[in-house]
Design a protein around this motif. Sequence first.
Motif, short mmCIF file in Angstrom:
data_model
loop_
_atom_site.label_atom_id
_atom_site.label_comp_id
_atom_site.label_asym_id
_atom_site.label_seq_id
_atom_site.Cartn_x
_atom_site.Cartn_y
_atom_site.Cartn_z
N PRO A 96 0.83 -1.05 0.22
CA PRO A 96 -0.06 -0.09 -0.15
C PRO A 96 0.92 1.21 -0.01
CG PRO A 96 0.08 -0.57 2.27
CD PRO A 96 1.00 -1.85 1.32
N SER A 97 2.19 1.09 -0.20
CA SER A 97 3.11 2.37 0.10
C SER A 97 3.16 3.48 -0.95
CB SER A 97 4.50 1.88 0.19
OG SER A 97 5.10 1.26 -0.89
N GLY A 98 2.73 2.83 -2.36
CA GLY A 98 2.59 3.78 -3.32
C GLY A 98 4.03 4.03 -3.99
N ALA A 99 5.08 3.31 -3.41
CA ALA A 99 6.54 3.62 -4.19
C ALA A 99 6.48 3.21 -5.44
CB ALA A 99 7.50 2.75 -3.36
N ARG A 100 7.37 4.07 -6.24
CA ARG A 100 7.27 3.87 -7.80
C ARG A 100 8.25 3.10 -8.20
NH1 ARG A 100 8.52 9.06 -11.45
NH2 ARG A 100 9.18 7.88 -13.39
N ARG A 101 8.17 2.19 -9.06
CA ARG A 101 8.95 1.15 -9.59
C ARG A 101 9.07 0.68 -11.14
NH1 ARG A 101 8.90 -4.30 -5.96
NH2 ARG A 101 10.69 -4.71 -7.02
N PHE A 102 10.14 0.71 -11.35
CA PHE A 102 10.36 0.08 -12.93
C PHE A 102 11.05 -1.50 -12.88
CE2 PHE A 102 10.13 4.79 -13.50
CZ PHE A 102 9.10 4.63 -14.60
N LEU A 103 10.37 -2.47 -12.91
CA LEU A 103 10.97 -3.64 -12.75
C LEU A 103 11.96 -4.01 -13.92
CD1 LEU A 103 7.78 -5.86 -11.78
CD2 LEU A 103 9.21 -4.85 -10.21
N LEU A 104 11.73 -3.40 -14.97
CA LEU A 104 12.74 -3.98 -15.96
C LEU A 104 14.15 -3.23 -15.61
CD1 LEU A 104 13.29 -5.15 -18.66
CD2 LEU A 104 12.70 -3.07 -19.65
N ASP A 105 14.19 -1.82 -15.06
CA ASP A 105 15.29 -1.19 -14.93
C ASP A 105 15.94 -2.02 -13.71
OD1 ASP A 105 14.17 0.32 -16.80
OD2 ASP A 105 14.36 2.20 -15.45
N GLU A 106 15.14 -2.34 -12.74
CA GLU A 106 15.76 -3.05 -11.49
C GLU A 106 16.49 -4.43 -12.02
OE1 GLU A 106 12.60 -3.60 -8.85
OE2 GLU A 106 12.24 -1.56 -8.51
N VAL A 107 15.88 -5.20 -12.80
CA VAL A 107 16.34 -6.43 -13.27
C VAL A 107 17.68 -6.35 -13.99
CG1 VAL A 107 15.97 -8.48 -14.88
CG2 VAL A 107 14.29 -7.73 -13.19
N LEU A 108 17.67 -5.26 -14.75
CA LEU A 108 18.77 -4.96 -15.81
C LEU A 108 19.67 -4.20 -15.09
CD1 LEU A 108 17.01 -4.22 -19.07
CD2 LEU A 108 18.07 -6.32 -18.33
N GLY A 109 19.71 -3.64 -13.82
CA GLY A 109 20.59 -2.99 -13.13
C GLY A 109 20.93 -1.42 -13.53
N LEU A 110 20.00 -0.81 -14.15
CA LEU A 110 20.00 0.40 -14.75
C LEU A 110 19.55 1.32 -13.67
CD1 LEU A 110 18.36 -0.12 -18.51
CD2 LEU A 110 20.72 -0.07 -17.62
N ALA A 111 20.53 2.43 -13.62
CA ALA A 111 20.13 3.42 -12.74
C ALA A 111 19.07 4.39 -13.36
CB ALA A 111 21.39 4.19 -12.41
N PRO A 112 18.33 5.15 -12.31
CA PRO A 112 17.29 6.14 -12.73
C PRO A 112 17.85 7.06 -14.11
CG PRO A 112 17.17 5.67 -10.48
CD PRO A 112 18.53 5.25 -11.06
N ARG A 113 18.85 7.90 -13.82
CA ARG A 113 19.44 8.78 -14.81
C ARG A 113 20.55 8.24 -15.85
NH1 ARG A 113 17.58 11.15 -10.39
NH2 ARG A 113 19.39 10.89 -9.31
N GLN A 114 20.61 6.93 -15.71
CA GLN A 114 21.80 6.36 -16.68
C GLN A 114 21.56 6.58 -18.17
OE1 GLN A 114 23.04 2.10 -15.53
NE2 GLN A 114 23.82 2.03 -17.47
N ARG A 115 22.64 7.12 -18.72
CA ARG A 115 22.30 7.56 -20.23
C ARG A 115 23.01 6.71 -21.18
NH1 ARG A 115 20.08 8.79 -23.34
NH2 ARG A 115 20.98 10.33 -24.37
N TYR A 116 24.10 5.76 -20.74
CA TYR A 116 24.98 5.02 -21.25
C TYR A 116 24.95 3.53 -20.91
CZ TYR A 116 26.78 9.69 -21.86
OH TYR A 116 26.74 11.00 -21.94
N SER A 117 25.00 2.47 -21.83
CA SER A 117 25.12 1.17 -21.37
C SER A 117 26.39 1.00 -20.54
CB SER A 117 25.02 0.30 -22.77
OG SER A 117 26.14 0.38 -23.61
N PRO A 118 26.17 -0.26 -19.87
CA PRO A 118 27.40 -0.65 -19.27
C PRO A 118 28.49 -0.78 -20.09
CG PRO A 118 25.56 -1.80 -18.29
CD PRO A 118 25.20 -0.92 -19.35
N LEU A 119 28.39 -1.46 -21.28
CA LEU A 119 29.46 -1.79 -22.27
C LEU A 119 30.00 -0.29 -22.75
CD1 LEU A 119 30.80 -3.88 -23.71
CD2 LEU A 119 29.32 -3.76 -25.67
#
Length: 253
Positions: A96-119
Motif C-alpha cells: 500500500p506504500s505507493g512507491a514507484r518502481r520500474f521492474l525492468l530497470d531493476e532487473v537489468l541494473g539500470l540507474a534512474p538517470r543512466q544514459r549509457y550502457s555498461p559496455l
Amino acid sequence: MKDVIRRIGEITLQLARVVEKALWEAPDFRALEVAVVRGAQEAARQLLVTALEALDRQLMEQRDRRQLKCVNQQPRSLITWVGEIQWERRYYQERPSGARRFLLDEVLGLAPRQRYSPLVQEFGIQLCTQVPFAAAADWLEQVSCGAVRLSAMALWADVQAAGARADEAAKAQREAVFERGEIPPGSRPAAAVDLEFDELLVRGRRRGPDGQKERIALMHALAYEGKATDARGRTVLKNRRVHVTVGEGTASI
C-alpha cells in the motif's frame, strides 16, 4: 515467444535487404563495409528493443499482482555500443506504500538517470586511462562508425564516478583486512613474500593557495617471491605483483 521469433525474422529480412542493396550500390570495399556495419547496427538496435520489450512483458505477467499495480508505460532511451535505442517499459506502484518502481530497470541494473550502457561506460573509462577525454570521445565515435557519440564532459563524469566506486571498494577491502582481520582468498600459499614500497610525486591540474599546481602522491607497492635468473642471465622477480594507488600512505596500504 512467437511474437519475438516473428520480429527476429523481420529484422533478419531487413538486414538481408540492406546487404543486397550495398552489394549493388557500394562503389568500393570501404563503402560496402560501412553499409554492412551500419545495417548490422540498426538490426542490433531493433533486436535490443525487442528483447527489452519481451522481458518487460514477462516481468508484468510474473509479478505479484497483490503487491504491484501496473500504472502505465513510460519511455526510456540508452546509448549502447550499436547506437541509441528507445523503448517503453511498465511503471508500477507498490501496495500500500505507493512507491514507484520500474521492474525492468531493476532487473537489468539500470540507474534512474543512466544514459549509457555498461559496455559503453566500461570501454569509455578504459579509453580515458590511455588518452585525453576529448580524444577518447573522438575515438569512441570513430570505432563505432558514429553510433556512440559522447562528450568529453560526459566521459569525465563517468571516470569520476568509477573512481569513487573504486575508492569505496578499496576502502572496504582495507577495513576488512586491517581492521577486522579477514584474510583475502588466494590461489596458493607463498613460502616468503618480499615487499617494497615507494612514492612518486606528480603535478596535478588543480592549483594550491600559493598558485602552484598541487602534487599528487602515487603510492607504489611491489610484491614478489624472491629473485631468479632468466635464460639471458638477467635477474628477474618471481611472480611479481605491482599495486599503484593515489592518496596518503596510511590510507593506501
